[in-house]
Design a protein around this motif. Structure first.
Motif, PDB file in Angstrom:
ATOM      1  N   ILE A 160       0.847  -1.198   0.000  1.00  0.00           N
ATOM      2  CA  ILE A 160       0.000   0.000   0.000  1.00  0.00           C
ATOM      3  C   ILE A 160       0.881   1.246   0.000  1.00  0.00           C
ATOM      4  O   ILE A 160       1.731   1.426   0.873  1.00  0.00           O
ATOM      5  CB  ILE A 160      -0.921   0.025   1.237  1.00  0.00           C
ATOM      6  N   GLY A 161       0.681   2.105  -0.983  1.00  0.00           N
ATOM      7  CA  GLY A 161       1.433   3.355  -1.044  1.00  0.00           C
ATOM      8  C   GLY A 161       0.928   4.337  -0.004  1.00  0.00           C
ATOM      9  O   GLY A 161      -0.239   4.733  -0.036  1.00  0.00           O
ATOM     10  N   HIS A 162       1.790   4.723   0.915  1.00  0.00           N
ATOM     11  CA  HIS A 162       1.437   5.656   1.988  1.00  0.00           C
ATOM     12  C   HIS A 162       1.644   7.083   1.502  1.00  0.00           C
ATOM     13  O   HIS A 162       2.776   7.556   1.399  1.00  0.00           O
ATOM     14  CB  HIS A 162       2.317   5.377   3.208  1.00  0.00           C
ATOM     15  N   ARG A 163       0.569   7.751   1.123  1.00  0.00           N
ATOM     16  CA  ARG A 163       0.633   9.088   0.527  1.00  0.00           C
ATOM     17  C   ARG A 163       1.434   9.063  -0.778  1.00  0.00           C
ATOM     18  O   ARG A 163       2.037  10.055  -1.175  1.00  0.00           O
ATOM     19  CB  ARG A 163       1.236  10.110   1.490  1.00  0.00           C
ATOM     20  N   GLY A 164       1.477   7.906  -1.425  1.00  0.00           N
ATOM     21  CA  GLY A 164       2.276   7.724  -2.627  1.00  0.00           C
ATOM     22  C   GLY A 164       3.595   7.074  -2.286  1.00  0.00           C
ATOM     23  O   GLY A 164       3.638   5.968  -1.740  1.00  0.00           O
ATOM     24  N   ALA A 165       4.686   7.766  -2.590  1.00  0.00           N
ATOM     25  CA  ALA A 165       6.033   7.289  -2.279  1.00  0.00           C
ATOM     26  C   ALA A 165       6.832   8.450  -1.687  1.00  0.00           C
ATOM     27  O   ALA A 165       7.796   8.941  -2.282  1.00  0.00           O
ATOM     28  CB  ALA A 165       6.711   6.748  -3.531  1.00  0.00           C
ATOM     29  N   PRO A 166       6.446   8.926  -0.486  1.00  0.00           N
ATOM     30  CA  PRO A 166       6.992  10.176   0.035  1.00  0.00           C
ATOM     31  C   PRO A 166       8.407  10.116   0.587  1.00  0.00           C
ATOM     32  O   PRO A 166       8.904  11.121   1.100  1.00  0.00           O
ATOM     33  CB  PRO A 166       5.989  10.559   1.133  1.00  0.00           C
ATOM     34  N   LEU A 167       9.064   8.952   0.480  1.00  0.00           N
ATOM     35  CA  LEU A 167      10.471   8.929   0.851  1.00  0.00           C
ATOM     36  C   LEU A 167      11.260   9.898  -0.021  1.00  0.00           C
ATOM     37  O   LEU A 167      12.205  10.536   0.442  1.00  0.00           O
ATOM     38  CB  LEU A 167      11.039   7.515   0.710  1.00  0.00           C
ATOM     39  N   MET A 168      10.831  10.041  -1.296  1.00  0.00           N
ATOM     40  CA  MET A 168      11.575  10.892  -2.221  1.00  0.00           C
ATOM     41  C   MET A 168      10.688  11.815  -3.055  1.00  0.00           C
ATOM     42  O   MET A 168      11.205  12.676  -3.767  1.00  0.00           O
ATOM     43  CB  MET A 168      12.437  10.041  -3.162  1.00  0.00           C
ATOM     44  N   PHE A 169       9.358  11.649  -2.980  1.00  0.00           N
ATOM     45  CA  PHE A 169       8.440  12.479  -3.757  1.00  0.00           C
ATOM     46  C   PHE A 169       7.528  13.258  -2.800  1.00  0.00           C
ATOM     47  O   PHE A 169       7.120  12.726  -1.765  1.00  0.00           O
ATOM     48  CB  PHE A 169       7.564  11.609  -4.659  1.00  0.00           C
ATOM     49  N   PRO A 170       7.162  14.503  -3.133  1.00  0.00           N
ATOM     50  CA  PRO A 170       6.214  15.227  -2.285  1.00  0.00           C
ATOM     51  C   PRO A 170       4.908  14.441  -2.134  1.00  0.00           C
ATOM     52  O   PRO A 170       4.316  14.003  -3.118  1.00  0.00           O
ATOM     53  CB  PRO A 170       5.989  16.538  -3.048  1.00  0.00           C
ATOM     54  N   GLU A 171       4.495  14.256  -0.907  1.00  0.00           N
ATOM     55  CA  GLU A 171       3.342  13.401  -0.620  1.00  0.00           C
ATOM     56  C   GLU A 171       2.062  13.935  -1.245  1.00  0.00           C
ATOM     57  O   GLU A 171       1.887  15.132  -1.445  1.00  0.00           O
ATOM     58  CB  GLU A 171       3.157  13.255   0.883  1.00  0.00           C
ATOM     59  N   HIS A 172       1.171  12.992  -1.563  1.00  0.00           N
ATOM     60  CA  HIS A 172      -0.154  13.308  -2.091  1.00  0.00           C
ATOM     61  C   HIS A 172      -0.102  14.112  -3.389  1.00  0.00           C
ATOM     62  O   HIS A 172      -0.985  14.931  -3.645  1.00  0.00           O
ATOM     63  CB  HIS A 172      -0.998  14.043  -1.044  1.00  0.00           C
ATOM     64  N   THR A 173       0.925  13.866  -4.178  1.00  0.00           N
ATOM     65  CA  THR A 173       1.000  14.482  -5.493  1.00  0.00           C
ATOM     66  C   THR A 173       0.802  13.411  -6.559  1.00  0.00           C
ATOM     67  O   THR A 173       0.919  12.207  -6.291  1.00  0.00           O
ATOM     68  CB  THR A 173       2.346  15.180  -5.721  1.00  0.00           C
ATOM     69  N   VAL A 174       0.501  13.861  -7.777  1.00  0.00           N
ATOM     70  CA  VAL A 174       0.398  12.929  -8.900  1.00  0.00           C
ATOM     71  C   VAL A 174       1.671  12.112  -9.014  1.00  0.00           C
ATOM     72  O   VAL A 174       1.651  10.877  -9.118  1.00  0.00           O
ATOM     73  CB  VAL A 174       0.147  13.714 -10.209  1.00  0.00           C
ATOM     74  N   GLN A 175       2.814  12.796  -8.962  1.00  0.00           N
ATOM     75  CA  GLN A 175       4.095  12.135  -9.189  1.00  0.00           C
ATOM     76  C   GLN A 175       4.405  11.106  -8.105  1.00  0.00           C
ATOM     77  O   GLN A 175       4.959  10.038  -8.387  1.00  0.00           O
ATOM     78  CB  GLN A 175       5.201  13.185  -9.277  1.00  0.00           C
ATOM     79  N   SER A 176       4.068  11.407  -6.874  1.00  0.00           N
ATOM     80  CA  SER A 176       4.310  10.486  -5.777  1.00  0.00           C
ATOM     81  C   SER A 176       3.509   9.205  -5.958  1.00  0.00           C
ATOM     82  O   SER A 176       4.006   8.092  -5.733  1.00  0.00           O
ATOM     83  CB  SER A 176       3.948  11.158  -4.450  1.00  0.00           C
ATOM     84  N   ASN A 177       2.271   9.333  -6.390  1.00  0.00           N
ATOM     85  CA  ASN A 177       1.426   8.165  -6.565  1.00  0.00           C
ATOM     86  C   ASN A 177       1.765   7.380  -7.827  1.00  0.00           C
ATOM     87  O   ASN A 177       1.677   6.147  -7.831  1.00  0.00           O
ATOM     88  CB  ASN A 177      -0.044   8.590  -6.558  1.00  0.00           C
ATOM     89  N   VAL A 178       2.171   8.058  -8.889  1.00  0.00           N
ATOM     90  CA  VAL A 178       2.641   7.349 -10.076  1.00  0.00           C
ATOM     91  C   VAL A 178       3.856   6.507  -9.715  1.00  0.00           C
ATOM     92  O   VAL A 178       3.972   5.335 -10.109  1.00  0.00           O
ATOM     93  CB  VAL A 178       2.966   8.338 -11.209  1.00  0.00           C
TER      94      VAL A 178
END
Length: 396
Positions: free
Chosen positions: A55-73
């Motif tokens: 399960i992606g937690h707010r996307g992938a916020p280890l390196m991407f801004p959370e809750h953004t398109v890019q984080s979830n992609v």
């Protein structure tokens, strides 16, 4: 251009466009010699496949801004089978993806824009031993104003004496490498994006920072509107795991939206408060696990440490985990890869097993006990590739 058509695509390592990247192998190689290492190494040539265990937690916020398109992609490209939108609302009652209604000072550039004047607590510089502070709420902005903000990595420099300087403070194990072009989302846009990526959905209704009703918008209206956006998008209830720390909200879904309520997740935050739950003492569980099950709750989600304890130096399920399983509750837990380096025991998320955590291989050691002995149904991660690799290897 729509968020879906604007989704960035990258070359990856499987026919489905999924890739583990280098991190799983890095962690596996750090494991001590033994059965777990041998098993995970044996899967080095496997083809990545999507897993709802990851399960992606707010996307992938280890390196991407959370809750953004890019984080979830990024999370979807790592094989996460379920993605999360934490849901809050704007001044004009639009639902957006944001970890908290009052987090704009740490997750956007609001303090360096004209919208800083809307902040309920304006930026106050650090002085002596007093840290800098600010609080800015999405409920004080219209959706159009929210869209004008630029997402950033979640951080705030408490030593800052200017608003510009406060934009720093990022934890050293995170990165600003993928900040440029980050795009925020409404909740409805997250549904469209996640559907296009082939994932399922776990929205969390965040506790309001404002008194409810807000402009005539009640807590029940809020809980219902979140579900209504899935119904409007034609998403089957079986693909949605709505979450809340508020048991009354979970019970509302069970009663008023029973098909969605079947998979409603009670996020268990009872570890804090005046009478905190002790995960090793079932007498402190109020309501009990069986009482939760009798209410119609099917899923419960505590932090990882509540599910584990040590016996003779070995990680084993806690009394909390055992009681939940006895009551027939399915367990989801959070959050892997959210701690910094594990050389000092892993911090808050590993607090009940810290003596057994020595380095980054602890991520896989903990995950293995949670999966095999506790029997979790899924786990949130800030870097889903770690979990996806394990899930694929173990057949989850």
């Amino acid at each position: 251009m729509s968020l879906v058509t604007a989704t960035p695509q990258v070359a990856t390592g499987s026919e489905d466009g999924l890739s583990y990247g280098p991190r799983p192998a890095y962690l596996v190689n750090m494991l001590p010699e033994g059965a777990l290492k041998e098993k995970l190494q044996s899967c080095a040539g496997q083809t990545p496949t999507r897993s709802s265990f990851s399960i992606g937690h707010r996307g992938a916020p280890l390196m991407f801004p959370e809750h953004t398109v890019q984080s979830n992609v990024a999370a979807a490209q790592m094989g996460a089978g379920i993605l999360e939108c934490d849901v809050t609302f704007t001044k004009d009652l639009e639902l957006i993806c944001r970890h908290a209604q009052d987090d704009l000072a740490t997750t956007t550039n609001i303090l360096t824009t004209d919208l800083a004047e809307t902040c309920i607590t304006p930026f106050t510089p650090a002085s002596g031993n007093t840290p800098a502070l600010a609080e800015c709420r999405s409920s004080d902005l219209t959706l159009a104003e929210f869209r004008s903000l630029t997402p950033k990595m979640d951080s705030f420099d408490k030593t800052a004496t200017t608003a510009a300087a406060s934009q720093g403070g990022l934890a050293p194990w995170r990165s600003t490498q993928y900040v440029d072009g980050a795009t925020s989302m409404t909740h409805a846009e997250s549904i469209a994006l996640f559907k296009s990526l082939g994932t399922k959905f776990t929205p969390e209704l965040k506790s309001p920072a404002v008194e409810m009703p807000f402009n005539g918008f009640s807590l029940q209206d809020y809980a219902q509107k979140m579900i209504d956006e899935y119904k409007a998008a034609g998403i089957p209830p079986s693909d949605v795991w709505p979450q809340s720390f508020d048991l009354e909200v979970v019970k509302y879904w069970i009663e008023h939206e029973p098909e969605f309520g079947k998979q409603a997740v009670y996020l268990d935050g009872r570890y804090s408060g005046d009478s905190p739950l002790n995960p090793m003492d079932p007498d402190s569980f109020s309501p009990s696990m069986q009482e939760l099950a009798d209410m119609g709750v099917n899923y419960i989600a505590p932090p990882m440490w509540m599910l584990l304890t040590l016996e003779n130096g070995q990680m084993v399920p806690s009394a909390y985990a055992t009681k939940a399983k006895t009551a027939g509750l399915k367990l989801i837990t959070w959050t892997l890869e959210r701690s910094g380096p594990l050389t000092t025991g892993g911090g808050w998320y590993f607090q009940t097993v810290q003596p057994a955590i020595h380095d980054a291989s602890g991520y896989y050691q903990v995950l293995d006990v949670l999966a095999q002995d506790v029997g979790i149904a899924g786990i949130f991660s800030d870097w889903p590739a770690t979990v996806t690799y394990y899930a694929n290897c173990m057949g989850f």
